[in-house]
Design an enzyme around this catalytic site. Structure first.
Site, PDB file in Angstrom:
ATOM      1  N   HIS A 108       3.221 -24.359 -15.623  1.00 24.42           N
ATOM      2  CA  HIS A 108       2.583 -24.813 -16.866  1.00 24.42           C
ATOM      3  C   HIS A 108       3.020 -26.212 -17.288  1.00 24.42           C
ATOM      4  O   HIS A 108       2.205 -27.095 -17.518  1.00 24.42           O
ATOM      5  CB  HIS A 108       2.902 -23.841 -18.003  1.00 24.42           C
ATOM      6  N   ARG A 137      -2.871   2.286  -7.128  1.00 27.92           N
ATOM      7  CA  ARG A 137      -2.261   3.488  -6.605  1.00 27.92           C
ATOM      8  C   ARG A 137      -2.616   4.700  -7.472  1.00 27.92           C
ATOM      9  O   ARG A 137      -2.563   5.815  -7.048  1.00 27.92           O
ATOM     10  CB  ARG A 137      -0.752   3.281  -6.544  1.00 27.92           C
ATOM     11  N   LYS A 146      12.678 -18.596 -24.240  1.00 31.05           N
ATOM     12  CA  LYS A 146      12.290 -17.360 -24.922  1.00 31.05           C
ATOM     13  C   LYS A 146      13.167 -17.190 -26.151  1.00 31.05           C
ATOM     14  O   LYS A 146      14.255 -17.740 -26.220  1.00 31.05           O
ATOM     15  CB  LYS A 146      12.485 -16.176 -23.970  1.00 31.05           C
ATOM     16  N   LYS A 160      -7.207 -23.475 -21.080  1.00 31.24           N
ATOM     17  CA  LYS A 160      -7.253 -23.626 -22.541  1.00 31.24           C
ATOM     18  C   LYS A 160      -8.038 -24.871 -22.942  1.00 31.24           C
ATOM     19  O   LYS A 160      -7.899 -25.922 -22.333  1.00 31.24           O
ATOM     20  CB  LYS A 160      -5.834 -23.699 -23.107  1.00 31.24           C
ATOM     21  N   ASP A 210       9.478 -19.846 -13.981  1.00 33.21           N
ATOM     22  CA  ASP A 210       8.374 -19.108 -14.583  1.00 33.21           C
ATOM     23  C   ASP A 210       7.417 -20.034 -15.334  1.00 33.21           C
ATOM     24  O   ASP A 210       6.221 -19.795 -15.367  1.00 33.21           O
ATOM     25  CB  ASP A 210       8.956 -18.061 -15.544  1.00 33.21           C
TER      26      ASP A 210
END
Lengths: 469, 373
Positions: free
Chosen positions: A223, A24, A321, A165, A218
């Protein structure tokens, strides 16, 4: 962008490779090039070389527009056609869609409408999608439907950068290229498996994305379940995409959730505290987070795999986290020796044998076993044998994105999860999320620690404990 | 190789460690434990030197936590972490990180230390000075399997011994206890040679040396006889005298290095009993990381009981070593006369058994430490 540069620098990009930005922002081609330039200078793995940059910049364009702007897509089309002529890209395009989930259908439809996704005469159109691949099974199926309407299923590449990885690819090498691990890689020898992905940071400025999603969706859904699949799967017939996907799907399909989800799952939210010497605020105090939010920033689940190889071996997956430090690793913990000729004091300090695959940082593998402490008495203590990538291979490993982008260009889908895998993963996670939705609230854990006490209790109930990664 | 980091975080220190290892060409980690040293600036050098020497026997990651006191109120509010990362030849065999904590972060040292611990490996915390009274409850102590304190360095060592006994948690240990390992093994060996019954014991050493009390408590606990603690000018422990049914056994060390073992009816023997350096003590401490049960039971015997039980059996002279003789006597008067009758009863019932049994029982756990020393 740094990954693209690194590829170019290593001579792995085809001549005439072109890069078109669509956003944008009111940018000219030069502004876009400048932005890429800075990103490359700051983050590229390989040294910056002017001539490589000159090669890249030849094919760099920018198209300004919003996702619902038909004119913009026409401009995009003409830009691409122009590049085809000027750079000789041969009509092959890969669309890297780094867009918010809600804009997804619009963008895909626009690509279709303006004929950007039409394959013709030996050229290809590929779509690269980043996570999240939906937020539950239903949305994932919808998303897949939307994408597959426009792109062929085998031309859709879902980027899970973990799979790019080196250490993750090395799981397969470790297991299937060697003889000494595979014979003990089963329920007769393995006691349990712990897969950890810990971050030391908080949600940062991603409140809008993160709240309502949470760490399980998430991280675990993509993962950790992928890492688990690679650790637990049977040997594929060959190392091609179909054979790999078949084995991964088999093992994901064999995953069984524990009966009592309350007892065998834990979620948490980081509370204010100290992390690594810095004072940090709690999740509920972060900007843009509802103080009553039930989003998990820590999740731990126990899964079992119902097949002959793994029956009765729990797989403990945890992510979070603001934990102790940034680390991702897979630990295969073995059973204790069935009989010990040594007395209790001799083996008091001996733990269980383990193979730890360090995915990041400090990539490598550690094998932990007992050894006699030098001295006149019989005293056995844990020691470790360490393989570090940096030591055995002095060439720095390619970044995950580098590898994955190259694979997209080559059309090699070994390292990309397929639709079926994504859907199977949601089938595993959905019941857990539903349970969490209905019962209780996330436990609070102090920032900088290794998660809530409930997670320790969960393993303690099984007579085990989390490793300190 | 040395990397200096100012105003940093544990995450950056971890990166510097990996970088440092790569730079010196040995990226593999062979270290067996993390040693956390909590100290002030004054004692940091000596402690680090001792840990460096000990690391030749136990390759370890050494984290030195130095809490800096800021001078001005303004500095006290600001919080800062400085780190000095040493790998390779600068760090003995292993890695050393010196962490200096300023301001508020000094109260949250555990948040800095936790990310820097080696995966899985055991953690030992050592306070060369100013150890907390309850090490297991200290935030840093809580991270460790083994908590090493040193009552020798405290202002009132004997009083601190009682506090340590009250707060004892498996995994606690005291360098003052480590110091007497050679004495313990020598005494146990001496008692193994002579078939006898121990009637009374005297432990002689300088004042304010908790090792003397610990040795006395260990003997009292194990032999179940009155033990007298008497004073000398030092250095350290000077003598242990056992009064047995077969005559006297004495281990006498006047000069702090060479001792004489004299057993009635046998020629005197010279025994090397050097006072050891801190590095040797730490190396010995790190050799075993499971809880030291012998220490626990000696410590729990109690300093007060030591003097109370010594009183009736010993000569009428007052016991100057007693820290609170009056208090001990008033709080617990009952055991006063008991040890004598108890010892008599035991000897009547089982002849020589109690002493020899105690000694040989002792020898088993001692062997490990003693021979390795």
């Amino acid at each position: 962008m740094p990954a693209v540069y690194d590829l170019a620098n290593r001579g792995l990009l085809p001549p005439g490779f072109s890069l078109v930005g669509f956003a944008r922002r009111e940018w000219a081609h030069e502004d876009f090039a400048a932005e890429v330039h800075d990103a490359v200078k700051d983050h590229a793995r390989t040294p910056f070389r002017e001539e490589v940059w000159q090669q890249l910049i030849q094919g760099m364009r920018f198209v300004q527009g919003t996702f619902d702007d038909d004119d913009a897509f026409e401009r995009l089309r003409s830009t691409i056609e122009e590049l085809d002529k000027a750079q000789g890209t041969g009509g092959n395009f890969a669309f890297y869609l780094s867009v918010p989930p809600r804009s997804f259908p619009v963008v895909i439809q626009q690509l279709k409408k303006h004929g950007l996704a039409d394959q013709s005469g030996g050229s290809w159109r590929r779509a690269v999608i980043e996570k999240p691949f939906g937020h539950d099974l239903k949305s994932a199926e919808e998303l897949n439907k939307v994408v597959h309407e426009v792109f062929e299923p085998d031309q859709v590449f879902r980027i899970d950068h973990y799979l790019g990885k080196e250490t993750v690819q090395n799981i397969l090498a470790l297991r299937f290229a060697n003889t000494m691990y595979e014979p003990i890689w089963n329920r007769s020898f393995v006691d349990h498996v712990q897969i950890t992905m810990a971050e030391d940071i908080g949600i940062g400025g991603r409140a809008g994305y993160y709240d309502g999603i949470g760490s399980a969706r998430d991280v675990i859904q993509n993962h950790l379940l992928q890492l688990m699949a690679l650790t637990a799967m049977e040997e594929p017939a060959s190392f091609d995409a179909d054979a790999l996907a078949a084995e991964k799907e088999k093992v994901l399909g064999a995953v069984r959730l524990p009966k009592d989800l309350g007892e065998s799952t834990v979620r948490g939210q980081y509370a204010a505290g100290w992390q690594g010497g810095e004072k940090v605020i709690g999740y509920l105090e972060e900007d843009g987070i509802d103080t009553r939010s039930k989003t998990d920033t820590y999740a731990a689940v126990k899964l079992e795999i119902d097949n002959r190889r793994w029956a009765g071996v729990p797989f403990y997956l945890r992510t979070g986290k603001r934990l102790g430090r940034r680390v991702t690793e897979i630990a295969v913990v073995f059973q204790r020796a069935p009989h010990s000729p040594f007395d209790h004091t001799a083996t008091e300090e001996l733990g269980q044998n383990a193979i730890v695959i360090r995915v990041q940082p400090d990539e490598g593998i550690t094998v932990r076993f007992g050894s006699k402490v030098p001295g006149t008495s019989m005293e056995i203590r844990d020691v470790s044998m360490d393989f570090a990538y940096g030591e055995s291979f002095t060439e720095s490993s390619p970044e995950a994105y580098e590898r994955l982008i190259l694979d997209v260009l080559l059309g090699d889908s070994n390292l990309f999860p397929r639709t079926e895998e994504v859907e199977l993963s949601w089938k595993i996670l959905d019941p857990i999320e539903e349970h969490w939705d209905k019962h209780g609230r996330p436990a609070q854990y102090k920032s900088g620690t290794w998660g809530p006490a409930e997670a320790d209790e969960m393993l303690a109930r099984d007579g085990r404990s989390w490793r300190r990664p | 190789m040395k990397i200096d980091l100012t105003d940093t975080t544990a995450g950056k220190v971890n990166k510097a460690l990996v970088q440092g290892r790569r730079a010196i060409g040995t990226p593999a980690v062979g270290m067996v434990l993390t040693l956390v040293i909590v100290t002030d600036e004054e004692n940091a050098y000596d402690a680090l030197k001792a840990a460096g020497d000990a690391s030749h026997e136990h390759p370890s990651r050494t984290l030195v936590v130095i809490k800096r006191v800021s001078r001005s109120p303004r500095d006290r509010t600001a919080s800062r972490l400085d780190a000095e990362v040493r790998v390779g030849a600068d760090a003995g065999s292993g890695e050393t990180v010196i962490l200096r904590l300023y301001g508020e972060v000094a109260d949250h040292a555990d948040s800095v230390v936790l990310p820097l611990l080696l995966p899985d490996a055991p953690v030992v915390v050592w306070w060369p000075v100013n150890a907390p009274l309850d090490p297991a409850k200290d935030p840093l102590g809580a991270l460790a399997q083994r908590r090493v304190t040193d009552t020798y360095s405290s202002e009132q060592p004997v009083r601190e011994l009682s506090a340590r006994a009250d707060a004892y948690t498996p995994g606690d240990t005291d360098l003052s206890w480590t110091r007497i390992t050679p004495w313990r093994s020598m005494l146990a060996a001496a008692l193994d040679q002579v078939v006898c019954e121990v009637k009374a014991v005297e432990v002689e050493g300088e004042e304010f040396n908790p090792s003397c009390e610990l040795l006395a408590m260990w003997l009292a606990d194990r032999l179940d006889v009155p033990v007298k603690r008497s004073l000398s000018a030092g250095p350290g422990l000077t003598a242990v005298r056992l009064d047995t049914s077969e005559g006297a056994i004495a281990l006498d060390r006047a000069d702090g290095s060479l001792a004489t073992l004299s057993i009635d009816g046998q020629p005197d023997r010279a025994v090397a009993l050097k006072r050891r350096e801190t590095a040797e003590l730490i190396a010995e401490e790190l050799r075993r990381l499971d809880p030291d049960d012998t220490y626990a039971s000696a410590l729990r015997f109690g300093v007060e009981r030591l003097n109370a039980s010594a009183a009736p059996a010993s000569a009428p002279e007052p016991v100057p070593a007693a820290p609170e003789p009056a208090a001990a006597a008033t709080t617990d008067p009952s055991p006063k006369g008991e040890p004598v009758t108890h010892a008599a009863a035991a000897s009547a019932a089982a002849g020589e058994a109690p002493a020899t049994e105690a000694a040989s029982q002792e020898r088993a756990p001692l062997k490990k430490r003693a021979k390795a020393t």
